[in-house]
Design an enzyme around this catalytic site. Sequence first.
Site, PDB file in Angstrom:
ATOM      1  N   LYS A  41       0.985  -0.971   0.123  1.00  0.00           N
ATOM      2  CA  LYS A  41       0.150   0.022  -0.089  1.00  0.00           C
ATOM      3  C   LYS A  41       0.886   1.261   0.153  1.00  0.00           C
ATOM      4  CE  LYS A  41      -0.900   0.180   5.024  1.00  0.00           C
ATOM      5  NZ  LYS A  41      -0.218   0.980   5.453  1.00  0.00           N
TER       6      LYS A  41
ATOM      7  N   ARG B 112      -7.317   8.763   3.760  1.00  0.00           N
ATOM      8  CA  ARG B 112      -8.285   7.827   3.552  1.00  0.00           C
ATOM      9  C   ARG B 112      -8.986   7.349   4.963  1.00  0.00           C
ATOM     10  NH1 ARG B 112      -8.567   2.483   4.685  1.00  0.00           N
ATOM     11  NH2 ARG B 112      -6.447   2.539   5.424  1.00  0.00           N
ATOM     12  N   ARG B 113      -8.381   7.208   5.842  1.00  0.00           N
ATOM     13  CA  ARG B 113      -9.051   6.895   7.307  1.00  0.00           C
ATOM     14  C   ARG B 113      -9.456   7.964   7.850  1.00  0.00           C
ATOM     15  NH1 ARG B 113      -3.554   3.587   8.968  1.00  0.00           N
ATOM     16  NH2 ARG B 113      -3.934   1.472   7.954  1.00  0.00           N
TER      17      ARG B 113
ATOM     18  N   ARG C 105       2.063  10.211  13.194  1.00  0.00           N
ATOM     19  CA  ARG C 105       2.786   9.763  12.082  1.00  0.00           C
ATOM     20  C   ARG C 105       3.998   8.789  12.910  1.00  0.00           C
ATOM     21  NH1 ARG C 105       5.172  12.394   8.147  1.00  0.00           N
ATOM     22  NH2 ARG C 105       6.228  10.584   7.951  1.00  0.00           N
TER      23      ARG C 105
ATOM     24  N   ARG D 189       3.657   5.197  16.842  1.00  0.00           N
ATOM     25  CA  ARG D 189       2.315   5.511  16.635  1.00  0.00           C
ATOM     26  C   ARG D 189       1.682   4.705  18.194  1.00  0.00           C
ATOM     27  NH1 ARG D 189      -0.158   3.658  11.613  1.00  0.00           N
ATOM     28  NH2 ARG D 189       1.907   2.814  11.138  1.00  0.00           N
TER      29      ARG D 189
ATOM     30  N   CYS E   4      -0.651   8.356  -3.565  1.00  0.00           N
ATOM     31  CA  CYS E   4      -0.934   7.848  -1.929  1.00  0.00           C
ATOM     32  C   CYS E   4      -1.595   8.707  -1.256  1.00  0.00           C
ATOM     33  CB  CYS E   4       0.111   7.089  -1.439  1.00  0.00           C
ATOM     34  SG  CYS E   4       1.712   8.066  -1.235  1.00  0.00           S
TER      35      CYS E   4
END
Length: 309
Positions: A80, A126-127, A144, A150, A235
Amino acid sequence: MAKTIRIGTRDSELALWQAHTVQKKLNDLGYKTEIIAVKSQGDIILDKPLYELGITGIFTKTLDIAMINGDVDIAVHSMKDVPTALPTGIVQAAVLERANVLDILVHKGQLDFLNEKATIATGSLRRQAQWLNKYPNHTVVDLRGNVNTRMQKLQDNDWSGAVFAAAGLERINLKPDTFINLDWMIPAPAQGAMVVVAMGNDNFTIDAVSQLNDIETEICTYIERQFLRTLEGGCTAPIGALAQYNQHDDTITFHGCLLSLDGKQKFEIKKAVDISEWKKLGFHSAQEILENGGSALMAEIKKQLKPKA
């Protein structure tokens, strides 16, 4: 004498896990290997959201250069993170069998915040967009770093939760008990899949690595990435895509989406086709979205994400 295949990887725990997985599979086939870890810009610059850095493939660029320079023979990536257009001379050599495709919400043991005001962390547009589409009264903040960083930031801040790819946490045994599966959230194109890239003129290495390829995962990720490429997402834009092969009737189902950054606009598509039609499924799905209003939304997103001079 057979050469040693030098495996390039980022130096995070997850990236090294992926590289060691590929190394073991190649060793089991009788090949000699060596792992070479490098730091990417995406791992170094942690104080800016990814889209502000204005680069696609920030996690893969360093390894691309190492491969082109002849310092490593292959690179292992979370698929991804890989731009849909590979650099000249570099080819996709294998896609490994896919792991869990889902996103999960890691929380702190209480879920009452879902119906109240709350702060959720993620570094993914996207999330963020899909979360705000479902929970418009929540705030989403940027998160990040590699998965270990994270997870630590989630503990150190007063956020209600953070969104992660299930596969990443499962691979390095970091998935806590306090999580919920976000089965309503469409994953990133190729989420849960690992890809190995090599130099197109390196026949020995391509022959070796191609033995690791999983054809079902290769086809499904191809469809998802074709959808992404046709929408021209790079992306950064909030784009989700999931293709799944159904063995019992030889069909492919596809579910894709494009959202505005604030989650208020959402274009969604669902299709089921015979396996024989897989090659253009991502393209046709993206075209439908573009023709039904997605084109104007993509132009707006690009304007909003333009790096500030």
